[in-house]
Design a protein around this motif. Structure first.
Motif, mmCIF file in Angstrom:
data_model
loop_
_atom_site.group_PDB
_atom_site.id
_atom_site.type_symbol
_atom_site.label_atom_id
_atom_site.label_comp_id
_atom_site.label_asym_id
_atom_site.label_seq_id
_atom_site.Cartn_x
_atom_site.Cartn_y
_atom_site.Cartn_z
ATOM 1 N N PRO A 58 -2.282 7.966 58.719
ATOM 2 C CA PRO A 58 -2.120 8.707 59.719
ATOM 3 C C PRO A 58 -3.356 8.234 60.816
ATOM 4 O O PRO A 58 -4.574 8.417 60.435
ATOM 5 C CB PRO A 58 -2.685 10.191 59.269
ATOM 6 C CG PRO A 58 -2.349 10.223 57.943
ATOM 7 C CD PRO A 58 -2.491 8.742 57.457
ATOM 8 N N GLY A 59 -2.916 8.016 61.991
ATOM 9 C CA GLY A 59 -3.944 7.717 63.026
ATOM 10 C C GLY A 59 -4.346 6.281 63.038
ATOM 11 O O GLY A 59 -5.227 5.792 63.796
ATOM 12 N N GLU A 60 -3.686 5.336 62.217
ATOM 13 C CA GLU A 60 -4.122 3.772 61.850
ATOM 14 C C GLU A 60 -3.100 3.032 62.223
ATOM 15 O O GLU A 60 -1.611 3.544 62.269
ATOM 16 C CB GLU A 60 -4.955 3.649 60.490
ATOM 17 C CG GLU A 60 -6.104 4.701 60.354
ATOM 18 C CD GLU A 60 -6.623 4.315 59.107
ATOM 19 O OE1 GLU A 60 -6.402 3.257 58.290
ATOM 20 O OE2 GLU A 60 -7.547 5.244 58.260
#
Length: 169
Positions: A86-88
């Protein structure tokens, strides 16, 4: 007989719905059909797994499921596995999936001329951020398309509680 068919269909639908739930159910599993049973470079199956905040306290075993015909011409499959936390940005890993032993005998379970494999690709993986994890599989063999591959899938199982980055069974 007709009643039995309806029961089997309903049971299959319930199992399919349960297999796509977040990890709070202890296991995630989803399998996708390979179009025409020929896995081309362009077909890159995507699996999205939602990790709840309470699930970050665990470690997981991650598997690739493969279903193929007896006529599959190789003893393995090489995959590029793209994992996006998530978010990477995605991280790519090249993974070999052995399907047969040195004598050519299929390693998975078989029924008639179809074989199924559940191949571990990571043990005690840490999914330490709540959110959606995205796994993309890309066949990485020299032959394109790759014949006689029927399905590919992802299975994630809780393996124990996480303490100091180690699992407790």
């Amino acid at each position: 007989m007709n009643k039995l068919c309806r029961i089997v269909v309903v049971a299959g639908m319930l199992l399919s719905a349960a297999a796509c739930q977040p990890l709070k159910m202890d296991t995630y599993e989803k399998n996708l059909d390979i179009p025409g049973h020929e896995w081309s470079y362009a077909f890159k199956p995507v699996f999205e797994v939602t990790v709840q905040p309470q699930d970050t306290a665990y470690v997981y075993n991650i598997y690739v499921n493969v279903r193929h015909k007896d006529s599959y011409p190789f003893s393995n499959i090489w995959l590029q596995v793209h994992t996006q936390f998530p978010g990477e940005k995605p991280v790519t890993q090249r993974v070999e999936l052995p399907l047969a032993d040195n004598t050519g005998k299929w390693l998975g379970s078989g029924l008639d001329d179809i074989y199924e494999h559940k191949i571990p690709i990571q043990q005690k993986a840490i999914l330490n951020k709540p959110g959606t994890y995205k796994f993309t599989f890309e066949q990485n063999m020299r032959q394109n398309p790759l014949p006689d591959i029927m399905n590919v899938g992802l299975r994630i199982e809780k393996a124990g509680l996480r303490t100091n980055e180690k699992a407790i069974p």
